[in-house]
Write a protein that holds these residues in place. Sequence first.
Motif, short mmCIF file in Angstrom:
data_model
loop_
_atom_site.label_atom_id
_atom_site.label_comp_id
_atom_site.label_asym_id
_atom_site.label_seq_id
_atom_site.Cartn_x
_atom_site.Cartn_y
_atom_site.Cartn_z
N MET A 97 4.59 19.57 2.43
CA MET A 97 4.33 18.60 1.67
C MET A 97 4.52 18.99 0.05
O MET A 97 3.94 20.15 -0.36
CB MET A 97 3.01 17.74 1.77
CG MET A 97 2.89 17.11 2.98
SD MET A 97 3.93 15.68 3.26
CE MET A 97 3.93 14.76 2.02
N LEU A 98 5.28 18.17 -0.81
CA LEU A 98 5.38 18.62 -2.19
C LEU A 98 3.99 18.68 -2.74
O LEU A 98 3.14 17.63 -2.50
CB LEU A 98 6.29 17.59 -2.75
CG LEU A 98 7.57 17.41 -2.61
CD1 LEU A 98 8.38 16.35 -3.27
CD2 LEU A 98 8.34 18.87 -2.87
N ILE A 121 4.29 17.61 -8.38
CA ILE A 121 5.71 17.51 -8.12
C ILE A 121 6.26 16.02 -7.94
O ILE A 121 5.76 15.34 -6.83
CB ILE A 121 6.13 18.62 -7.19
CG1 ILE A 121 5.46 19.82 -7.37
CG2 ILE A 121 7.75 18.56 -6.87
CD1 ILE A 121 6.03 20.35 -8.57
N ASP A 181 8.25 13.20 -6.65
CA ASP A 181 8.87 12.88 -5.17
C ASP A 181 9.72 11.66 -5.31
O ASP A 181 9.39 10.36 -4.81
CB ASP A 181 7.80 12.83 -4.21
CG ASP A 181 8.14 12.47 -2.73
OD1 ASP A 181 9.65 12.32 -2.66
OD2 ASP A 181 7.45 12.25 -1.95
N GLN A 186 12.29 10.57 -3.37
CA GLN A 186 12.66 10.14 -2.12
C GLN A 186 11.50 9.12 -1.52
O GLN A 186 11.59 8.04 -1.06
CB GLN A 186 12.78 11.11 -0.85
CG GLN A 186 13.09 10.56 0.46
CD GLN A 186 13.54 11.72 1.29
OE1 GLN A 186 13.42 12.86 1.17
NE2 GLN A 186 13.81 11.28 2.54
N GLY A 187 10.06 9.73 -1.72
CA GLY A 187 9.00 8.86 -1.60
C GLY A 187 8.69 7.71 -2.34
O GLY A 187 8.40 6.80 -1.65
N GLN A 188 9.08 7.84 -3.57
CA GLN A 188 9.43 6.61 -4.52
C GLN A 188 10.20 5.51 -3.93
O GLN A 188 9.92 4.29 -3.93
CB GLN A 188 9.34 6.82 -5.94
CG GLN A 188 8.28 7.61 -6.40
CD GLN A 188 8.74 8.36 -7.65
OE1 GLN A 188 9.88 8.38 -8.20
NE2 GLN A 188 7.63 8.93 -8.48
N ASP A 238 1.13 4.02 -1.77
CA ASP A 238 2.01 5.29 -2.22
C ASP A 238 2.56 5.83 -0.95
O ASP A 238 2.13 5.78 0.07
CB ASP A 238 1.05 6.37 -2.92
CG ASP A 238 1.61 7.47 -3.50
OD1 ASP A 238 2.73 7.24 -3.83
OD2 ASP A 238 1.06 8.70 -3.64
N ARG A 244 4.64 9.64 0.08
CA ARG A 244 4.96 11.19 -0.36
C ARG A 244 5.75 11.53 1.02
O ARG A 244 5.35 11.25 2.07
CB ARG A 244 3.80 12.00 -0.40
CG ARG A 244 2.98 11.69 -1.56
CD ARG A 244 3.46 11.89 -2.97
NE ARG A 244 3.55 13.34 -3.03
CZ ARG A 244 4.39 13.88 -4.38
NH1 ARG A 244 4.79 12.96 -5.30
NH2 ARG A 244 4.11 15.18 -4.37
N GLN A 245 6.88 12.27 0.84
CA GLN A 245 7.69 12.77 1.75
C GLN A 245 7.47 14.17 1.78
O GLN A 245 7.13 14.87 0.93
CB GLN A 245 9.33 12.14 1.76
CG GLN A 245 10.00 13.05 0.60
CD GLN A 245 10.50 14.30 1.12
OE1 GLN A 245 10.97 14.47 2.27
NE2 GLN A 245 10.41 15.21 0.01
N GLY A 246 7.71 14.69 3.22
CA GLY A 246 7.74 16.16 3.36
C GLY A 246 8.45 16.60 4.54
O GLY A 246 9.38 15.74 4.86
N GLU A 295 5.28 23.32 -2.71
CA GLU A 295 4.73 22.90 -1.67
C GLU A 295 3.65 23.45 -1.17
O GLU A 295 3.42 24.28 -1.50
CB GLU A 295 5.85 23.04 -0.80
CG GLU A 295 7.33 22.52 -0.71
CD GLU A 295 8.25 22.84 0.24
OE1 GLU A 295 9.29 21.88 0.71
OE2 GLU A 295 8.27 23.83 0.61
#
Length: 76
Positions: A1-2, A6, A8, A10-12, A28, A30-32, A65
């Motif tokens: 995970m970021l 950091i 993100d 893509q997550g946003q 929220d 978060r992508q990983g 990460e």
Amino acid sequence: MLKPEILDPQGQAVQRALPRLGFAGIADVRQGKRFELELEGPVDDAALARIREAAETFLANTVIEDFTVRVEGEAK
């Protein structure tokens, strides 16, 4: 995970899209990435240490990460 500090994008983007798709109440996203490794032999402390070393030196970019090593159900 970021790491949390950091950005993100893509997550946003996923977070903004979810309400439009009918998935409300998600604060929220978060992508990983995920790696699944299947080991030969027992999953003992030495094997887990080797996997952590591989994650730290090769699989994860530890500058940006965080990573976690965990054991899931054994293959049949």
